[in-house]
Write an enzyme that holds these catalytic residues in place. Structure first.
Site, short mmCIF file in Angstrom:
data_model
loop_
_atom_site.label_atom_id
_atom_site.label_comp_id
_atom_site.label_asym_id
_atom_site.label_seq_id
_atom_site.Cartn_x
_atom_site.Cartn_y
_atom_site.Cartn_z
N HIS A 57 2.12 -5.91 -21.57
CA HIS A 57 3.12 -6.12 -22.42
C HIS A 57 4.25 -4.97 -22.59
CE1 HIS A 57 -0.21 -3.66 -24.69
NE2 HIS A 57 1.01 -3.21 -25.38
N ASP B 271 -2.35 1.30 -22.71
CA ASP B 271 -1.42 0.77 -21.85
C ASP B 271 -1.36 0.64 -20.44
OD1 ASP B 271 0.40 -0.67 -24.27
OD2 ASP B 271 0.56 1.62 -24.74
N ASP C 39 -0.84 -5.31 -29.51
CA ASP C 39 0.35 -4.53 -29.57
C ASP C 39 1.55 -5.59 -29.23
OD1 ASP C 39 1.85 -2.65 -29.92
OD2 ASP C 39 1.59 -1.90 -27.99
N HIS D 239 -6.01 2.00 -27.58
CA HIS D 239 -5.22 0.88 -26.73
C HIS D 239 -4.59 1.71 -25.59
CE1 HIS D 239 -2.07 -1.92 -26.52
NE2 HIS D 239 -1.22 -0.91 -26.42
ZN ZN Z 1 0.74 -1.17 -25.96
#
Ligand code: ZN
Length: 1016
Positions: free
Chosen positions: A425, A57, A179, A55
């Protein structure tokens, strides 16, 4: 990478033919990618899909570049370039291994740095389904603070990279929103329209999750739109807990779990224990899911920097568990293979359904993630404005007939990318560290400057009539604080308003100027009525404008700006002369300061706003009907760390969480001091509540709404109390606990106070637990089905909002907090602004209608919301040319459309695409039953849409423009409510004589790749 168009819906007009495929979504078919690459499940056992993932970001604790390169390890040990490098090496070693990748902001950067040999290896992995792209957007976007226009764009831009690079095998089939902090109905609807077969996520309310686990309802069919048909539904899967590996099974370099130690002679031999632990976890998990398949997510934030550690241990985990475990079958898989497996297994088994959304999210009784709906309000406003500019920039590039090759679009591309990043996000959500937020702003600013150059280039092509070159267009990004060098210093200048909407727009323009006499000429040479409005300094943001000499704002009405077109106004500043006294009187604004205790009112003929003796709004009179109401700025005291004297002591209000200390908000002031300014075009009441909070309430001539411009900050926190500021409107409307909010600025959803539609809410946070994301509008009415009165607020950026009592609505405008809420960001949300604390200014439109007489409230709100969302963009140039010379040399108004589109249609996208083609999206902007005529299907003739071009070919694609509409084949599902029906209205083109028409159903967006042939 060219393939024949099997079943392509190819539109041939005027006998012309189009067979170039370079511009098309590339449909290279490889038999071994997609569902064909899946390992089959086995009957009679629990089939465990081991899904390795990372994941990544696109900015959070570190900036986008810091994450990519792996720098600043003090913030976080994370480097995406190493992750992709090492995963590719490990995938090559064994064809059984699988990996999914999500964020194209990172992958596209990595791809550009690779050799041709490495690219060939990666292509082979993709074609064999061993590396699969999931989601495929530029980022994994937030679902609360994002507008649907932005979501569609960022998904399209990521999937465009995949389509260009990998063809059909790069096409994502699954949404992977693991997420984001709550999930919207519109997001799921967008995925369905992109042809996705499913969506997975991790974060839903903890009570909802436990109930779903108990009922085996972790997976369902989500009906995501009111329009019937399979395109509006999508299979939805919820994780058992989080997207990380099961406890004890993180083999990553950043983890401390034990590896598999499989030498039986070793004192630390642990294979049997590990297998037993895993099988126990699997069996536990399988109890909550409906089929024999479960998914094991093997990964976490920025995992796989040393992928050999992960894969070596996962290989052993799979081998030993299959050997020693009883009744389980583990294999490498992907989310799409998981969806295919349960679809195959379930057959006609009916799935549960869902129609509402997954907001708000809470993970314990006092952690409602509803603060981020408002966190970083200035940045949220910038992102919204940047979208308007990106759409304008792209439209003008297409309309100017500019180079639509990849190279010709480089000035637009940077804004496409930075807007893609902004939707992440932890970006627009406001949950990133302060230094990351500053980096996002910088990236957005730099790319806006690039797009400004592209707009200037487009105008230089479109506006000149002869050979005289158009003066350089300049832009003012600080009009909201009355600052613009060119309007303040020029004695002769032009203002060009570009209208990105598909309808004619009338708006008011306010320009910072120094005191004097002004003449504003419209393109006909007619002199417009103007008003010079003195600048009022209520707060530091007004008083401290070191780069500005402005004393007034020059106000005029920019009437009938053509759709997808521009209108230029010519402005002259003159010295006092003959007739100047009369002129001054006509242009002037009367200023008065009501006495303490005096009631006052402003009116524009259509409506009157009455203020009480305390200087607060008391009532609004519309069409002779008085609606009693008040409005005030109020604050919630934030729960501080250790305030609550309970086990939830460590749940302060923070970047994610909203947790007021107490249940109600306090007015910033019970009285406001007023300055009233009235003139020919606008009447305004300046309300000062304190040194850090003020408003201007404006009624413009001809408008049927009230504009409330709020300015808040620096929020004082010297008392040690964080504060969250709301604008609250209170009325007597008997709204019965109901209120209505938008979903990503598009659909409208019914909310009920202290209630969730599919599970029982135990109200533990009566304020925060009733907050919802508002991207466009919130309203209350007096009746669910047949309302008489509506009161609505339409906003200019995403905010949190609610209705805590009948007849009340509120929007949170700003927040400043002193504690971190312990969900990862590691900083209190305490934005410094220029030093003493951030000052934010924004606008709400207040709409009041006491005589709906059967009209649906949303039918009044939609035009206003469109107006707020797509405001005209202004550019300026100072000039020495006379008006006549200017008019003789440059087009002063022109529409890109042959005629305005019908009132229920918006051209959502017009942009240069590939190799001479353009991308066109047409959108029906009303939902079913919102309006007696505008909610009906609407038909357009495509050929004649544009003024200077004939659309000579158009091929329909999915919403993401990466697959022909005719090739879409989604997995079928059966639901308990038998809701699923095939679309009843054909989406095929309908020939009308020699021309071609397109029909749009309510809320439908249709996407086309078009060729535009110039008529000139
Ligand atoms: Zn995230």
């Amino acid at each position: 990478m060219k393939l024949p168009y099997f079943g392509v819906l190819l539109l041939l007009l005027f006998g012309c033919c189009w067979s170039s495929s370079d511009a098309a979504p590339k449909s290279q078919r490889a038999s071994s990618c997609g569902y064909a690459s899946c390992t089959p499940s086995k009957p009679g056992v629990i089939n465990v899909h081991v899904v390795p993932h990372t994941h990544d970001d696109v900015g959070w604790l570190k900036t986008v570049d810091q994450y990519y390169y792996g720098s600043k390890t003090g913030y976080q040990r994370a480097g995406v370039q190493y992750i992709i490098d090492s995963v590719i090496k490990e995938l090559v070693k064994d064809p059984a291994r699988r990996f999914i990748y999500v964020e194209m902001a990172f992958f596209s950067q990595w791809w550009q740095e690779q050799t041709e040999e490495k690219k060939a290896v990666v292509r082979q992995l993709v074609e064999e389904g061993r590396l699969e792209f999931i989601n495929g957007g530029w980022c994994m976007n937030d679902e609360a603070g994002t507008h649907y226009n932005d979501i569609i764009d960022q998904m399209t831009w990521g999937m465009r990279f995949l389509n260009d690079t990998f063809g059909e095998c790069g096409r994502p089939r699954i949404g992977w929103q693991i997420d984001p902090f709550g999930h919207s109905r519109e997001q799921a609807s967008i995925f369905a329209s992109m042809g996705f077969d499913g969506v997975f996520f991790g974060r839903i309310d903890w009570v909802d999750r436990s109930q779903r686990k108990a009922n085996k309802e972790m997976e369902m069919i989500w009906h995501t739109s009111n329009s019937p048909g399979e395109q509006s539904s999508i299979f939805t899967g919820i994780f058992y807990d989080h997207y990380s590996a099961p406890k004890g099974f993180c083999f990553d370099v950043v983890c401390r779990d034990e590896p598999f130690i499989d030498n039986p002679k070793s004192a630390d031999y642990n294979v049997v224990k590990k297998v037993n632990d895993l099988v126990a976890h699997i069996k536990d998990k399988a109890l909550s899911y409906a089929t024999s398949n479960i998914m094991l997510t093997m990964g976490d934030d920025f995992n796989y920097m040393s992928a050999d550690m992960n894969f070596k241990n996962m290989d052993k985990m799979i081998r030993y568990t299959n050997e020693l475990g009883n009744g389980v079958n583990l294999f490498y898989s992907t989310p799409s293979c998981y969806v295919k497996a349960i679809n195959d297994e379930a057959g006609s088994r009916p799935w549960p359904t869902k129609t509402d959304d997954f907001f708000p999210y809470s993970n314990d009784p006092h952690a409602y993630w509803t603060g981020y709906f408002t966190s970083r309000p200035a940045y949220k406003g910038t992102v919204r404005k940047a979208n308007t500019f990106l759409q304008s920039c792209k439209q003008l590039h297409s309309l100017a007939g500019a180079d639509s090759s990849a190279d010709g679009q480089h000035l637009i591309d940077s804004l496409r990318r930075s807007m893609g990043e902004a939707q992440h996000h932890d970006a627009v959500a406001g949950t990133e560290k302060e230094h990351v937020s500053q980096d996002y702003r910088l990236r957005l600013h730099d790319s806006i400057v690039d797009c400004q150059q592209d707009v200037s280039n487009s105008f230089s092509k479109m506006l000149p009539i002869g050979t005289q070159p158009l003066p350089q267009q300049e832009f003012c990004l600080h009009l909201n604080v009355s600052q613009c060098a060119i309007t303040e210093s020029s004695s002769r200048f032009t203002v060009t308003a570009y209208n990105p909407r598909s309808h004619e727009v009338t708006t008011y323009v306010r320009l910072p100027v120094t005191n004097g006499f002004y003449t504003v000429l419209d393109p006909d040479g007619s002199e417009l009525i103007i008003q010079l409005v003195p600048l009022v300094a209520l707060q530091s943001i007004d008083a401290e404008r070191p780069k500005s000499t402005a004393t007034h704002e020059l106000l005029f009405q920019a009437a009938k700006i053509p759709p997808l077109g521009h209108k230029t106004f010519y402005i002259i500043k003159t010295s006092a002369g003959r007739g100047s006294a009369i002129r001054q009187k006509q242009q002037s604004t009367a200023v008065r300061t009501p006495k303490t205790g005096e009631k006052t009112a402003v009116s524009n003929g259509k409506l009157t706003v009455n203020f009480d003796a305390n200087g607060l709004i008391e009532s609004i009179v519309v069409d002779g009907v008085t609606v009693m109401m008040s409005q005030n700025l109020m604050w919630y005291a934030a729960m501080n760390e250790g305030n609550s004297n309970s086990i939830f002591d460590d749940r302060p209000s923070g970047a994610y969480v909203f947790r007021p200390n107490g249940t109600d908000a306090t007015p910033i002031a019970m009285q406001a001091t007023l300055i009233v300014q009235t003139g020919a075009l606008v009447s305004e009441v300046y309300q000062k509540f304190s040194d850090w909070a003020s408003q201007v309430v404006r009624v413009y001539k001809g408008q049927s709404d009230v504009e409330i411009e709020w300015t808040v900050g620096p929020i004082p926190v010297e008392d040690g109390i964080g504060k969250e500021i709301v604008s609250r409107v209170t009325t007597q409307i008997a709204s019965g606990g109901r209120f209505y909010t938008d979903s990503n600025g598009r659909q409208t959803l019914l909310r009920r106070r202290n209630f969730r539609p599919t599970w029982t809410l135990n109200v533990s946070e009566p304020v925060a637990g009733n907050y919802y994301p508002i991207n466009s509008h919130i309203y209350v009415t007096d009746d669910e089905g047949n309302a008489n009165t509506v009161v609505a607020l339409v906003n200019d950026r995403s905010q949190g909002g609610t209705s805590l009592q009948d007849g009340h609505i509120e929007l949170m405008v700003h927040r400043r907090l002193l504690y971190d809420d312990h969900f990862g960001v590691g900083e209190p949300l305490n934005e410094p602004g220029d030093g003493p604390g951030l000052v934010v200014r924004g606008t709400h439109y207040l709409l009041v209608n006491p005589s709906l007489a059967g009209m649906h409230p949303v039918s009044l709100i939609r035009p206003l919301a469109q107006q707020m969302f797509m405001r005209p963009w202004l550019s300026f140039s100072s000039t020495s040319l006379s008006f006549t010379n200017w008019k003789n040399n440059f087009h002063m108004q022109k529409s890109g459309l042959r005629a305005p589109l019908p009132d229920n249609v918006h051209m959502l996208t017009l942009e240069p695409w590939r190799d001479g083609t353009h991308l066109l999206r047409l959108e029906h902007i009303y939902d079913i039953d919102e309006h007696p005529t505008l909610s009906e299907p609407v038909t357009l003739i495509l050929d004649d849409l544009l003024a200077d071009y004939t659309i000579t070919s158009a091929v329909e694609t999915t919403l993401g423009a990466n697959q022909w509409a005719s090739e879409v084949s989604r997995l079928p599902w059966t639901t308990a409510d038998d809701h699923q029906q095939p679309l009843k209205v054909s989406t095929q083109f309908q020939p009308v004589g020699t021309k071609t028409s397109v029909t749009l159903l309510p809320m439908q967006i249709r996407t086309f790749i078009i060729h535009m042939t110039p008529n000139f």
